[in-house]
Design an enzyme around this catalytic site. Structure first.
Site, PDB file in Angstrom:
ATOM      1  N   LYS A  22       0.836  -1.202   0.000  1.00  0.00           N
ATOM      2  CA  LYS A  22       0.000   0.000   0.000  1.00  0.00           C
ATOM      3  C   LYS A  22       0.871   1.253   0.000  1.00  0.00           C
ATOM      4  CE  LYS A  22      -1.420   2.145   3.579  1.00  0.00           C
ATOM      5  NZ  LYS A  22      -2.034   3.031   4.573  1.00  0.00           N
ATOM      6  N   ASN A  23       1.906   1.262   0.846  1.00  0.00           N
ATOM      7  CA  ASN A  23       2.733   2.457   0.992  1.00  0.00           C
ATOM      8  C   ASN A  23       3.602   2.732  -0.227  1.00  0.00           C
ATOM      9  OD1 ASN A  23       1.659   2.914   3.515  1.00  0.00           O
ATOM     10  ND2 ASN A  23       3.362   1.987   4.624  1.00  0.00           N
ATOM     11  N   ARG A 102      -4.029  10.604   4.705  1.00  0.00           N
ATOM     12  CA  ARG A 102      -2.931  11.565   4.718  1.00  0.00           C
ATOM     13  C   ARG A 102      -2.104  11.546   3.434  1.00  0.00           C
ATOM     14  NH1 ARG A 102      -0.726  14.668   8.580  1.00  0.00           N
ATOM     15  NH2 ARG A 102      -2.380  13.907   9.927  1.00  0.00           N
ATOM     16  N   CYS A 126      -4.785   8.328   9.970  1.00  0.00           N
ATOM     17  CA  CYS A 126      -4.773   7.741  11.311  1.00  0.00           C
ATOM     18  C   CYS A 126      -4.366   8.783  12.351  1.00  0.00           C
ATOM     19  CB  CYS A 126      -3.785   6.571  11.373  1.00  0.00           C
ATOM     20  SG  CYS A 126      -4.347   5.089  10.516  1.00  0.00           S
ATOM     21  N   ARG A 131       2.278  14.405  12.614  1.00  0.00           N
ATOM     22  CA  ARG A 131       2.768  14.175  11.247  1.00  0.00           C
ATOM     23  C   ARG A 131       2.574  15.420  10.366  1.00  0.00           C
ATOM     24  NH1 ARG A 131       1.034   8.300   9.132  1.00  0.00           N
ATOM     25  NH2 ARG A 131      -1.077   9.003   9.443  1.00  0.00           N
ATOM     26  N   VAL A 172      14.242  12.547   9.029  1.00  0.00           N
ATOM     27  CA  VAL A 172      13.843  11.683   7.916  1.00  0.00           C
ATOM     28  C   VAL A 172      12.327  11.684   7.779  1.00  0.00           C
ATOM     29  CG1 VAL A 172      13.787   9.311   7.073  1.00  0.00           C
ATOM     30  CG2 VAL A 172      15.872  10.202   8.105  1.00  0.00           C
ATOM     31  N   SER A 173      11.853  11.894   6.556  1.00  0.00           N
ATOM     32  CA  SER A 173      10.420  11.906   6.276  1.00  0.00           C
ATOM     33  C   SER A 173      10.167  11.194   4.951  1.00  0.00           C
ATOM     34  CB  SER A 173       9.882  13.336   6.205  1.00  0.00           C
ATOM     35  OG  SER A 173       8.571  13.363   5.678  1.00  0.00           O
ATOM     36  N   ASP A 316       5.502   0.787  11.749  1.00  0.00           N
ATOM     37  CA  ASP A 316       4.260   0.159  11.329  1.00  0.00           C
ATOM     38  C   ASP A 316       4.134  -1.294  11.789  1.00  0.00           C
ATOM     39  OD1 ASP A 316       3.227   2.397  10.173  1.00  0.00           O
ATOM     40  OD2 ASP A 316       3.629   1.819   8.104  1.00  0.00           O
ATOM     41  N   ILE A 338       9.144   7.292  16.336  1.00  0.00           N
ATOM     42  CA  ILE A 338       8.678   7.918  15.100  1.00  0.00           C
ATOM     43  C   ILE A 338       7.444   8.781  15.343  1.00  0.00           C
ATOM     44  CG2 ILE A 338       8.027   7.531  12.707  1.00  0.00           C
ATOM     45  CD1 ILE A 338      10.851   6.579  13.401  1.00  0.00           C
ATOM     46  N   ARG A 408      -8.253  -0.500   5.228  1.00  0.00           N
ATOM     47  CA  ARG A 408      -7.386   0.493   4.599  1.00  0.00           C
ATOM     48  C   ARG A 408      -6.043  -0.108   4.211  1.00  0.00           C
ATOM     49  NH1 ARG A 408      -5.794   4.689   8.092  1.00  0.00           N
ATOM     50  NH2 ARG A 408      -4.772   5.430   6.212  1.00  0.00           N
TER      51      ARG A 408
END
Length: 429
Positions: A22-23, A102, A126, A131, A172-173, A316, A338, A408
């Site tokens: 998904k990501n 998001r 979520c 974030r 880090v993003s 996650d 995180i 989701r």
């Protein structure tokens, strides 16, 4: 509203097919906004977030078609999407569409890069922490866009196009790195991205962009160089396996016991998590086209975990590992670095009999001899599946409410676990 019902105590035996990530799929779909040509994505998971992004892209005028099943394919195979963004009819992403997810905010980068303008609602998703989108906006400002925030919308303008620049993230993003890659691909000149996210999903996006004609070096490392081009073309690309789904089912097998092959996935996508699982007492080994996971005969061992950006232990999988630790021999220490609000599953695990103490960003999990089934409520995507893992071993019946969170991010979860012997069912209504 649907619920999940589990009768605990059944070990897992068999095989579980792993879906596309998904990501990875979400930014890949968004990247199609960068070209007038068709982008074909294979192995796309059938998830609520993917369906929502289809609606968002359609609102911009993007045509999306789903290729029918081919000979030999089953319901375990992902979808193939053909995405055509030749004509962008609207550069506004409204609140009612963006507020539920998001990642949908990421359309701002491709829209301003290609069209010179974007108006995108501040995002939802979520409730696991703030974030903020500050880093994403920093990217666009460095590349020459003018940013205005008005009535809950970000308005980004670059009338004469984006220009290459030097982006150095203070933290880090993943989302900001995605945005930087997409926006810089059409910017005039060279862009240097420092302290970039190294996640496999970032590398997967870069691989697609390179197929589309982008000039990108260093993706998968902390320093990426992008030399902008005037135009990108179409491409065909397969979404990588979902490392979070892989880790989730691996943890589920370690919790319930048994022996399962996780098909169509790769160990290198989550080495840190798999090594932690081995330390906790699971047998984990690579096999052709997948990973074998089994519980050894010594039970679950207490293990200390700290979440970190890739290649560290993924945030996650924190909730899932906490569920496993509830049956560990001793006390496990889990530190979340995180997100500041990602322990909301603790009180629900406690309803099953878990003993967890919180101290700031750290949870101390005292292993117990047994969990007992109870009604519980999902608070976010990963927390919801931690309750499933707890329910697999809890005595009696566990009912999980608000499972729209599960839909989701996990495709056909009850079917995948059920085919391996779990006593699990979806209750509609």
């Amino acid at each position: 509203m649907d619920r999940i019902r589990i009768l605990g105590g059944a070990p897992l035996e068999g095989s579980i097919p792993i879906s596309g990530a998904k990501n990875a799929a979400l930014p890949l779909m968004i990247a199609a906004l960068l070209t007038e040509d068709e982008v074909v994505l294979e192995n796309v998971p059938r998830l609520a977030d993917v369906a929502q992004l289809k609606r968002i892209l359609s609102n911009h005028g993007v045509d999306i078609s789903i290729r029918g099943r081919r000979h030999g394919q089953t319901e375990d195979d992902g979808e193939t999407l053909t995405i055509n963004a030749k004509t962008i009819v609207d550069t506004t992403a409204p609140y009612d569409l963006v507020s539920t997810m998001r990642a949908s905010f990421w359309v701002v980068g491709p829209l301003v890069a290609r069209m010179g303008h974007a108006k995108v609602s501040l995002p939802g998703g979520c409730a696991i922490g703030t974030r903020p989108v500050d880093f994403l906006l920093q990217v666009l400002e460095v590349l020459g866009a003018q940013i205005e925030i008005d009535a809950g919308y970000v308005i980004a303008t670059a009338r004469h196009g984006l220009k290459g620049g030097h982006i150095k993230f203070p933290k880090v993003s993943v989302g900001a790195t995605h945005t930087a890659l997409m926006a810089a691909s059409l910017a005039d000149g060279e862009t240097l991205i420092e302290n970039a996210a190294r996640e496999p999903e970032v590398k997967d996006l870069a691989d697609l962009l390179i197929k589309m004609g982008a000039k990108i070096e260093g993706a998968g490392t902390s320093t990426i160089k992008v030399t902008g081009v005037s135009k990108l073309h179409g491409a065909t690309h397969a979404v990588i396996p979902d490392r979070i789904e892989t880790g989730t089912y691996a943890i589920a097998v370690a919790m319930a016991g048994g022996d399962v092959i996780l098909q169509n996935t790769r160990a290198d996508l989550l080495d840190s998590a798999l090594e932690t699982l081995r330390s906790a007492g699971a047998v984990v080994e690579s096999v052709p086209h997948g990973i074998r996971v089994a519980r050894n005969g010594n039970g679950i061992q207490a293990v200390d975990v700290t979440t970190e950006p890739f290649p560290g232990f993924p945030t996650d999988l924190q909730a899932q590992f906490m569920a496993l630790a509830t049956r560990g021999q001793g006390t496990s220490k889990i530190r979340e670095t995180i997100f500041e609000n990602r322990f909301m599953h603790v009180q629900e695990l406690a309803r099953l009999g878990a003993k967890v103490r919180l101290d700031g960003d750290t949870a101390y999990v005292d292993g117990v001899d047994r969990l007992k089934g109870a009604p519980v409520m999902a608070t976010d995507l990963r927390a919801s599946v931690s309750l499933v893992i707890g329910g697999l071993v809890a005595e009696g019946e566990t009912i999980i409410n608000r499972i729209y969170h599960l839909d989701r991010g996990f495709e056909r979860l009850e079917h995948k676990l059920g085919r391996c012997g779990a006593r699990i069912e979806r209750i509609s209504g």
